[in-house]
Design an enzyme around this catalytic site. Structure first.
Site, PDB file in Angstrom:
ATOM      1  N   GLY A  45     103.446  60.576  -5.954  1.00 52.03           N
ATOM      2  CA  GLY A  45     104.089  59.769  -4.929  1.00 52.03           C
ATOM      3  C   GLY A  45     103.545  60.219  -3.582  1.00 52.03           C
ATOM      4  O   GLY A  45     103.465  61.422  -3.295  1.00 52.03           O
ATOM      5  N   ARG A  96      93.569  63.807  -5.221  1.00 49.75           N
ATOM      6  CA  ARG A  96      93.787  62.390  -5.568  1.00 49.75           C
ATOM      7  C   ARG A  96      93.345  61.584  -4.346  1.00 49.75           C
ATOM      8  O   ARG A  96      93.765  61.874  -3.227  1.00 49.75           O
ATOM      9  CB  ARG A  96      95.263  62.109  -5.900  1.00 49.75           C
ATOM     10  CG  ARG A  96      95.705  62.762  -7.204  1.00 49.75           C
ATOM     11  CD  ARG A  96      97.044  62.229  -7.660  1.00 49.75           C
ATOM     12  NE  ARG A  96      96.944  60.893  -8.221  1.00 49.75           N
ATOM     13  CZ  ARG A  96      98.013  60.107  -8.454  1.00 49.75           C
ATOM     14  NH1 ARG A  96      99.233  60.522  -8.134  1.00 49.75           N
ATOM     15  NH2 ARG A  96      97.855  58.923  -9.002  1.00 49.75           N
ATOM     16  N   ASP A 241     100.602  53.714  -1.009  1.00 46.97           N
ATOM     17  CA  ASP A 241      99.774  54.924  -0.998  1.00 46.97           C
ATOM     18  C   ASP A 241      98.840  54.961   0.205  1.00 46.97           C
ATOM     19  O   ASP A 241      98.459  56.035   0.655  1.00 46.97           O
ATOM     20  CB  ASP A 241      98.988  55.030  -2.302  1.00 46.97           C
ATOM     21  CG  ASP A 241      99.925  55.440  -3.420  1.00 46.97           C
ATOM     22  OD1 ASP A 241     100.573  54.549  -4.005  1.00 46.97           O
ATOM     23  OD2 ASP A 241     100.063  56.650  -3.664  1.00 46.97           O
ATOM     24  N   ASN A 251      98.957  50.230  -3.559  1.00 45.11           N
ATOM     25  CA  ASN A 251     100.126  50.822  -4.230  1.00 45.11           C
ATOM     26  C   ASN A 251      99.885  50.739  -5.736  1.00 45.11           C
ATOM     27  O   ASN A 251      98.853  50.226  -6.187  1.00 45.11           O
ATOM     28  CB  ASN A 251     101.410  50.083  -3.827  1.00 45.11           C
ATOM     29  CG  ASN A 251     102.654  50.821  -4.311  1.00 45.11           C
ATOM     30  OD1 ASN A 251     102.823  52.001  -4.022  1.00 45.11           O
ATOM     31  ND2 ASN A 251     103.506  50.164  -5.081  1.00 45.11           N
ATOM     32  N   LYS A 252     100.832  51.235  -6.496  1.00 44.95           N
ATOM     33  CA  LYS A 252     100.682  51.323  -7.946  1.00 44.95           C
ATOM     34  C   LYS A 252     100.201  50.009  -8.561  1.00 44.95           C
ATOM     35  O   LYS A 252     100.650  48.935  -8.148  1.00 44.95           O
ATOM     36  CB  LYS A 252     102.025  51.759  -8.546  1.00 44.95           C
ATOM     37  CG  LYS A 252     102.050  51.916 -10.043  1.00 44.95           C
ATOM     38  CD  LYS A 252     100.968  52.827 -10.580  1.00 44.95           C
ATOM     39  CE  LYS A 252     100.993  54.216  -9.987  1.00 44.95           C
ATOM     40  NZ  LYS A 252      99.808  55.016 -10.347  1.00 44.95           N
TER      41      LYS A 252
HETATM   42  O1  MRU Z   1     100.311  57.513  -9.346  1.00 42.03           O
HETATM   43  P1  MRU Z   1     101.576  57.790  -8.593  1.00 42.03           P
HETATM   44  O2  MRU Z   1     102.758  57.939  -9.478  1.00 42.03           O
HETATM   45  O3  MRU Z   1     101.428  58.922  -7.607  1.00 42.03           O
HETATM   46  O4  MRU Z   1     101.787  56.457  -7.747  1.00 42.03           O
HETATM   47  C1  MRU Z   1     102.841  56.415  -6.834  1.00 42.03           C
HETATM   48  C2  MRU Z   1     103.001  55.092  -6.184  1.00 42.03           C
HETATM   49  O5  MRU Z   1     102.212  54.193  -6.379  1.00 42.03           O
HETATM   50  C3  MRU Z   1     104.116  54.937  -5.211  1.00 42.03           C
HETATM   51  O6  MRU Z   1     104.561  53.623  -5.179  1.00 42.03           O
HETATM   52  C4  MRU Z   1     103.615  55.332  -3.807  1.00 42.03           C
HETATM   53  O7  MRU Z   1     103.026  56.595  -3.818  1.00 42.03           O
HETATM   54  C5  MRU Z   1     104.699  55.313  -2.822  1.00 42.03           C
HETATM   55  S1  MRU Z   1     105.845  56.597  -3.191  1.00 42.03           S
HETATM   56  C6  MRU Z   1     107.132  56.576  -2.165  1.00 42.03           C
END
Ligand code: MRU
Length: 339
Positions: A45, A96, A241, A251-252
């Site tokens: 996150g 990352r 992100d 974002n995801k």
């Molecule tokens: O791969 P992740 O679990 O780190 O991905 C996280 C996300 O995509 C969240 O939506 C993003 O980091 C915002 S978190 C408040």
């Protein structure tokens, strides 16, 4: 309980790979273990990664000087020790690539290296504290906006991935808005997308919503756009992100499909993220590096192979929603209407 914190010279964080089965706290006092934790998503996150990056630099800065290199203080530049620190900071920064907060958090703390380990730690703790305050502010601003525009009735919200306290320090971003709505009695239900391949929605968001006592149902990712088309969802709320200067938002994976579905259905599509996720150095979404996590997470689910042996796979961990599909970006300071 905080997702990530500093305790007596080490980083303590909840190992999110073990949730929802067990809540295990890891104590990390070296940068290699931290990088590993970041890469296997034990901590994840964007806001939590920012804090992890900053605290990671504090670990590096606090390392005991090599024997014979003089007492305390930052190592003189050009020495082998100073170079090793810089190499470790760069590896941490790149652990990352998509979430800009990781590099940002590292940079905040690294800028204080000349002041010595205490100065670095102070900067890292400021990143932590600012995140806590920012999430409270986003929750209030987001809930205000939704209740102003949708009226006082309880709202049904759709979301993807995990954007709650587990993705930050105490409260989250998009799920922080949900939490504030819930605390105000303004939440009817959350429809949480399961979020293949790593199931952050199924494993983490449901865990957080259950602890909040908020009504929720889990839905398959591919059901999201269809459910939006049927009506009854008041808003889609996602985190971010990296937000490019023009508002394009990484974002995801799955966020873009939801944005398309939301536009077609006339449902507001809201991004909730701290100002630190806005990357003015990236002009638009096509310049955002999207992490590819390799085929292993696609051909198997939690270690169980689901595709025939030898199947090739693509695994972009994030997608980019163009700014014109975003109704508003809610930050800790303002509401931005990208169009
Ligand atoms: O791969 P992740 O679990 O780190 O991905 C996280 C996300 O995509 C969240 O939506 C993003 O980091 C915002 S978190 C408040």
């Amino acid at each position: 309980m905080r997702t990530i914190d500093w305790a007596e010279g080490a980083i303590e964080l909840i190992d999110q790979t073990r949730l929802p089965d067990e809540c295990v706290v890891l104590r990390i006092d070296d940068v290699d273990t931290l990088i590993d934790a970041i890469q296997r998503l034990a901590v994840r996150g964007a806001p939590a990664l920012g804090v992890a990056g900053a605290l990671g630099v504090a670990l590096i800065a606090a390392r005991a000087p090599a024997p014979g290199s003089g007492a305390g203080g930052p190592p003189a530049s050009g020495t082998r020790e100073a170079e090793a620190r810089i190499a470790d900071i760069q590896r941490l920064r790149a652990a990352r690539p998509t979430a800009v907060n990781l590099a940002w958090g590292v940079d905040q703390a690294a800028a204080c290296l000349p002041g010595g380990p205490e100065a670095v730690l102070r900067a890292a703790l400021r990143v932590r504290d600012d995140d806590i305050a920012a999430c409270v502010a986003m929750g209030e601003r987001g809930a205000d906006l939704l209740q102003r525009e949708a009226g006082p009735r309880p709202l049904r919200i759709m979301t993807v991935c995990n954007t709650g306290g587990l993705a930050a320090v105490e409260r989250g971003t998009a799920l922080g808005v949900v939490q504030t709505l819930h605390e105000r009695g303004g939440l009817a239900e959350v429809l949480a997308l399961e979020t293949r391949p790593l199931l952050q929605g199924a494993r983490l968001t449901t865990w957080e919503l259950a602890r909040m006592g908020a009504a929720h149902r889990l839905v398959a990712d591919s059901a999201g756009p269809y459910l939006l088309s049927r009506g009854g969802v008041d808003a889609v709320l996602i985190g971010a992100d990296r937000i490019a200067a023009n508002g394009d938002t990484a974002n995801k994976i799955g966020s873009y499909a939801l944005a398309l579905g939301a536009r077609r259905a006339g449902v507001p599509f809201l991004v909730v993220a701290p100002e630190t996720t806005i990357d003015q150095a990236t002009p638009s979404g096509e310049h955002i590096e999207i992490e590819d996590r390799g085929p292993g997470e696609i051909v198997a689910i939690r270690g169980t192979r689901v595709a025939p042996e030898g199947t090739q796979a693509l695994n972009p961990a994030f997608d980019v929603t163009p700014h014109d599909l975003i109704t508003a970006i809610i930050t800790d300071k303002r509401v931005i209407r990208p169009t």
